[in-house]
Write an enzyme that holds these catalytic residues in place. Structure first.
Site, mmCIF file in Angstrom:
data_model
loop_
_atom_site.group_PDB
_atom_site.id
_atom_site.type_symbol
_atom_site.label_atom_id
_atom_site.label_comp_id
_atom_site.label_asym_id
_atom_site.label_seq_id
_atom_site.Cartn_x
_atom_site.Cartn_y
_atom_site.Cartn_z
ATOM 1 N N CYS A 56 2.420 0.977 -8.938
ATOM 2 C CA CYS A 56 3.443 1.441 -7.988
ATOM 3 C C CYS A 56 4.764 1.711 -8.673
ATOM 4 C CB CYS A 56 3.623 0.411 -6.878
ATOM 5 S SG CYS A 56 3.897 -1.254 -7.503
ATOM 6 N N GLU A 83 5.600 -3.336 1.033
ATOM 7 C CA GLU A 83 5.730 -2.976 -0.388
ATOM 8 C C GLU A 83 4.985 -1.671 -0.561
ATOM 9 O OE1 GLU A 83 7.390 -4.609 -2.607
ATOM 10 O OE2 GLU A 83 7.628 -6.602 -1.760
ATOM 11 N N GLU A 98 4.501 10.828 -5.399
ATOM 12 C CA GLU A 98 3.735 9.827 -6.143
ATOM 13 C C GLU A 98 2.342 10.393 -6.430
ATOM 14 O OE1 GLU A 98 2.299 6.200 -4.095
ATOM 15 O OE2 GLU A 98 3.106 5.091 -5.794
ATOM 16 N N GLY A 108 0.838 -1.195 0.000
ATOM 17 C CA GLY A 108 0.000 0.000 0.000
ATOM 18 C C GLY A 108 0.870 1.241 0.000
ATOM 19 N N VAL A 113 0.608 4.825 5.015
ATOM 20 C CA VAL A 113 -0.010 3.772 5.832
ATOM 21 C C VAL A 113 1.045 2.727 6.201
ATOM 22 C CG1 VAL A 113 -1.792 1.974 5.919
ATOM 23 C CG2 VAL A 113 -2.312 4.185 4.875
ATOM 24 N N GLY A 114 1.994 2.492 5.299
ATOM 25 C CA GLY A 114 3.072 1.531 5.571
ATOM 26 C C GLY A 114 3.872 1.891 6.814
ATOM 27 N N THR A 158 3.082 4.530 1.275
ATOM 28 C CA THR A 158 4.168 4.729 2.233
ATOM 29 C C THR A 158 3.625 5.270 3.553
ATOM 30 O OG1 THR A 158 5.825 4.959 0.515
ATOM 31 C CG2 THR A 158 6.302 6.049 2.607
HETATM 32 P P1 NAP Z 1 -3.331 2.497 1.208
HETATM 33 O O1 NAP Z 1 -4.261 3.597 1.370
HETATM 34 O O2 NAP Z 1 -2.054 2.501 1.953
HETATM 35 O O3 NAP Z 1 -4.148 1.174 1.530
HETATM 36 C C1 NAP Z 1 -3.570 -0.103 1.420
HETATM 37 C C2 NAP Z 1 -4.298 -1.066 2.317
HETATM 38 O O4 NAP Z 1 -4.053 -0.707 3.682
HETATM 39 C C3 NAP Z 1 -5.804 -1.065 2.148
HETATM 40 O O5 NAP Z 1 -6.294 -2.382 2.269
HETATM 41 C C4 NAP Z 1 -6.256 -0.208 3.325
HETATM 42 O O6 NAP Z 1 -7.573 -0.461 3.729
HETATM 43 C C5 NAP Z 1 -5.289 -0.655 4.380
HETATM 44 N N1 NAP Z 1 -5.177 0.232 5.533
HETATM 45 C C6 NAP Z 1 -5.599 1.507 5.713
HETATM 46 N N2 NAP Z 1 -5.299 1.952 6.947
HETATM 47 C C7 NAP Z 1 -4.662 0.945 7.582
HETATM 48 C C8 NAP Z 1 -4.088 0.785 8.869
HETATM 49 N N3 NAP Z 1 -4.092 1.764 9.781
HETATM 50 N N4 NAP Z 1 -3.527 -0.391 9.179
HETATM 51 C C9 NAP Z 1 -3.487 -1.391 8.281
HETATM 52 N N5 NAP Z 1 -4.010 -1.306 7.033
HETATM 53 C C10 NAP Z 1 -4.584 -0.141 6.696
HETATM 54 O O7 NAP Z 1 -2.907 2.309 -0.315
HETATM 55 P P2 NAP Z 1 -3.851 2.341 -1.587
HETATM 56 O O8 NAP Z 1 -4.252 3.742 -1.803
HETATM 57 O O9 NAP Z 1 -4.906 1.306 -1.457
HETATM 58 O O10 NAP Z 1 -2.872 1.828 -2.712
HETATM 59 C C11 NAP Z 1 -2.024 2.628 -3.429
HETATM 60 C C12 NAP Z 1 -0.605 2.569 -2.882
HETATM 61 O O11 NAP Z 1 -0.100 1.230 -2.917
HETATM 62 C C13 NAP Z 1 0.365 3.378 -3.705
HETATM 63 O O12 NAP Z 1 1.201 4.126 -2.875
HETATM 64 C C14 NAP Z 1 1.169 2.314 -4.452
HETATM 65 O O13 NAP Z 1 2.437 2.732 -4.877
HETATM 66 C C15 NAP Z 1 1.217 1.220 -3.459
HETATM 67 N N6 NAP Z 1 1.517 -0.068 -4.097
HETATM 68 C C16 NAP Z 1 2.758 -0.629 -3.928
HETATM 69 C C17 NAP Z 1 3.081 -1.814 -4.546
HETATM 70 C C18 NAP Z 1 4.440 -2.448 -4.368
HETATM 71 O O14 NAP Z 1 4.612 -3.610 -4.710
HETATM 72 N N7 NAP Z 1 5.416 -1.736 -3.839
HETATM 73 C C19 NAP Z 1 2.139 -2.450 -5.350
HETATM 74 C C20 NAP Z 1 0.884 -1.855 -5.514
HETATM 75 C C21 NAP Z 1 0.590 -0.670 -4.883
HETATM 76 P P3 NAP Z 1 -8.786 0.488 3.238
HETATM 77 O O15 NAP Z 1 -8.861 0.350 1.775
HETATM 78 O O16 NAP Z 1 -9.952 -0.070 3.903
HETATM 79 O O17 NAP Z 1 -8.435 1.874 3.683
#
Ligand code: NAP
Ligand code: MG
Length: 506
Positions: free
Chosen positions: A308, A274, A405, A252, A256-257, A254
């Site tokens: 990503c 990731e 990003e 997800g 939230v990571g 950075t």
């Molecule tokens: P995100 O907002 O960080 O959400 C990712 C996941 O985390 C979702 O399932 C989200 O749930 C969950 N989440 C939210 N708050 C949390 C918490 N406090 N504790 C644990 N989990 C929580 O990311 P996104 O907007 O869905 O995805 C886009 C991002 O992913 C981009 O930055 C992209 O670069 C990155 N990405 C990286 C890779 C890689 O391999 N490096 C691959 C694909 C994507 P909810 O949806 O319910 O909020």
């Protein structure tokens, strides 16, 4: 389902199985059964090309997370999974891969409606790519091995290592590749013999809900894979910090990571992250410019730029800069925007109204900061969350539009004069997920590879992935790898075994 979505489905057609699934009341999947969420709340699910409501999913709460983690622990300790021989575990996973393949059209249609992505590539890459990874990892189930060691300690010993499944895995995935990212997260731990609680993104949980039916058909024992849907803000911390979880695997943003890493750290739970990226493409004067421009359909604009590792910063040698910008503009303007189900679709909508507004704001800020808008970037108020492929240029590497990003179909092109300068500009960024080098000079490429701060480097290509190649970032793009043999290690713990050997009497 909103009538506009109904009309779209009727226009393009979907399988009966997909139609029937969309009509269901979606629940959680815990301990081998679809179950209601304890608090009975619902989260609406939107179809991005119309912006209308497609369906809703169950909102899990604390009680559901506890139930799912408990089921996963039971399956790990005394269920059929724990007792299953590696050969049989492999068989289940291979059967599951066959079922994904059999149901690829239905899974692709569900995914395309949920996420907005173009159906053809979705079936090919997201769905069938997921099946391929499952097969690749299934192969490891029968090849997990410790080693015997010759030790120098006083006395006589038989010494060896054992590789054991690490335990219950909390797997959390984003919305940009919902099915595929979920498979990236679950294939390796399943092969290792772990059990899992999976949380998809709240925008895109449908393909994994359908997948759970396939798991049942494949004979995956109950409790091995549990699915909790709903908001990460509500259950994310509970799941990540849960005492019954032994490993966290997160993909997800950075932002939230960082939080996930901190929560896992407090619980002393190992974590793989990731995260985001802003991957550079370095284009030298001797590069095949047509190949670079053609690649941007895939390397920059594919999946509406919600990738990503998208090559969203392009550094071009000044002697070819204008030429390259013109060629990329041509590619961008030729891409057809349409709903994902429409066979003409090159670029579907982005995930949400919120995402579209954020992308518009990034572009607006870039222009206000002095970047030149070459194409796209306009007309973002209509029905559906469409964003035109957008090209910007600037010579200021510190602009937010270059550094941050954007996660949309937006690329910034910048000029450079010297190889060392190109390298410095490429590395001058918080992220380190991936990079590509475009040149006919193999020595130049090999000189640069060790100096580029990125987890993957492509030469004369961008965004190639394969089940056998580990993928994961450096710097703020996270740590740990998905795919390849390297990923399996994250889900195995090593136990050292010493047996004192009594020396026989003479
Ligand atoms: P995100 O907002 O960080 O959400 C990712 C996941 O985390 C979702 O399932 C989200 O749930 C969950 N989440 C939210 N708050 C949390 C918490 N406090 N504790 C644990 N989990 C929580 O990311 P996104 O907007 O869905 O995805 C886009 C991002 O992913 C981009 O930055 C992209 O670069 C990155 N990405 C990286 C890779 C890689 O391999 N490096 C691959 C694909 C994507 P909810 O949806 O319910 O909020
Ligand atoms: Mg959706």
């Amino acid at each position: 389902m909103h009538p506009k979505i109904q009309a779209m489905i009727d226009r393009y057609g979907i399988t009966d199985a997909a139609r029937a699934f969309l009509e269901e009341e979606h629940q959680l999947y815990i301990d081998g059964a679809f179950v209601e969420a304890a608090a009975k709340g619902r989260v609406p699910v939107f179809e991005p090309s119309t912006g209308e409501t497609l369906t809703s999913i169950a909102a899990a709460g604390k009680e559901d997370v506890d139930r799912a983690v408990a089921a996963a622990n039971r399956a790990l300790e005394d269920g059929d999974w724990a007792a299953m021989k590696p050969r049989d575990r492999q068989r289940v996973l291979l059967r599951l891969a066959d079922l994904i393949e059999e149901q690829a059209q239905t899974l692709g249609e569900i995914e395309s409606l949920d996420n907005g992505k173009a159906l053809g590539p979705c079936i090919e890459m997201d769905i069938l790519g997921g099946a391929e990874l499952l097969r690749y990892m299934a192969g490891f189930a029968t090849k997990i091995a410790g080693a015997t060691r010759e030790v120098s300690a006083p006395g006589c010993h038989f010494a060896s290592t054992r590789k054991e499944p690490i335990g219950v895995v909390a797997a959390i995935v984003p919305w940009n590749w919902p099915f595929n990212m979920a498979l990236w997260k679950i294939a390796a731990p399943l092969a290792a013999g772990c059990t899992i609680v999976l949380k998809p993104a709240e925008q895109t949980s449908l393909s994994m809900l359908y997948f759970m039916k396939l798991c049942e058909r494949a004979g995956l024992p109950k409790g091995v894979l549990n699915l909790v849907t709903g908001s990460g803000r509500v259950i994310g911390d509970l799941l990540v910090g849960h005492p019954g979880v032994s490993k966290v695997s997160f993909t997800g943003s950075t932002e939230v990571g960082r939080r996930v890493g901190a929560t896992a750290g407090r619980a002393l739970t190992p974590v793989t992250l990731e995260l985001g990226g802003k991957s550079p493409m370095l284009v030298f004067a001797d590069a095949d410019l047509d190949a670079v421009a053609a690649s941007t359909r895939w390397s920059v604009f594919f999946n509406a730029g919600q990738v990503c590792s998208a090559g969203s910063r392009i550094y071009a040698h000044r002697s070819v800069f204008e030429d390259l910008v013109a060629k990329i503009k041509q590619v961008a303007e030729a891409m057809v925007m349409a709903p994902g189900l429409d066979p003409v679709c090159d670029i579907g909508p982005v995930i949400s109204a919120h995402a579209r507004a954020a992308i518009a704001s990034h572009i607006g800020k870039g222009v206000a900061d002095g970047a030149r808008l070459v194409c796209g970037g306009d007309d973002m108020s209509g029905e559906g969350f469409f964003v035109k492929p957008t090209v910007l240029t600037t010579d200021d590497n510190r602009l937010a539009v270059v550094q941050e990003e954007i996660f949309g179909p937006v690329v910034v092109v910048l000029p450079f004069d010297e190889e060392a300068q190109a390298l410095a500009l490429a590395n001058d960024n918080q992220y380190g997920l991936a990079a590509s080098i475009w040149t006919r000079d193999i020595s130049r490429a090999l000189r640069l590879v060790p100096r580029i701060e990125a987890g993957t480097v492509w030469v004369n290509a961008h965004d190639l992935v394969d089940s056998s190649m580990p993928f994961g970032g450096f710097k703020d793009s996270g740590f740990g790898k998905d795919m390849g043999p390297e990923q399996l290690d994250h889900f195995l713990r090593t136990k050292s075994l010493w047996i004192a050997v009594a020396q026989g009497e003479e």
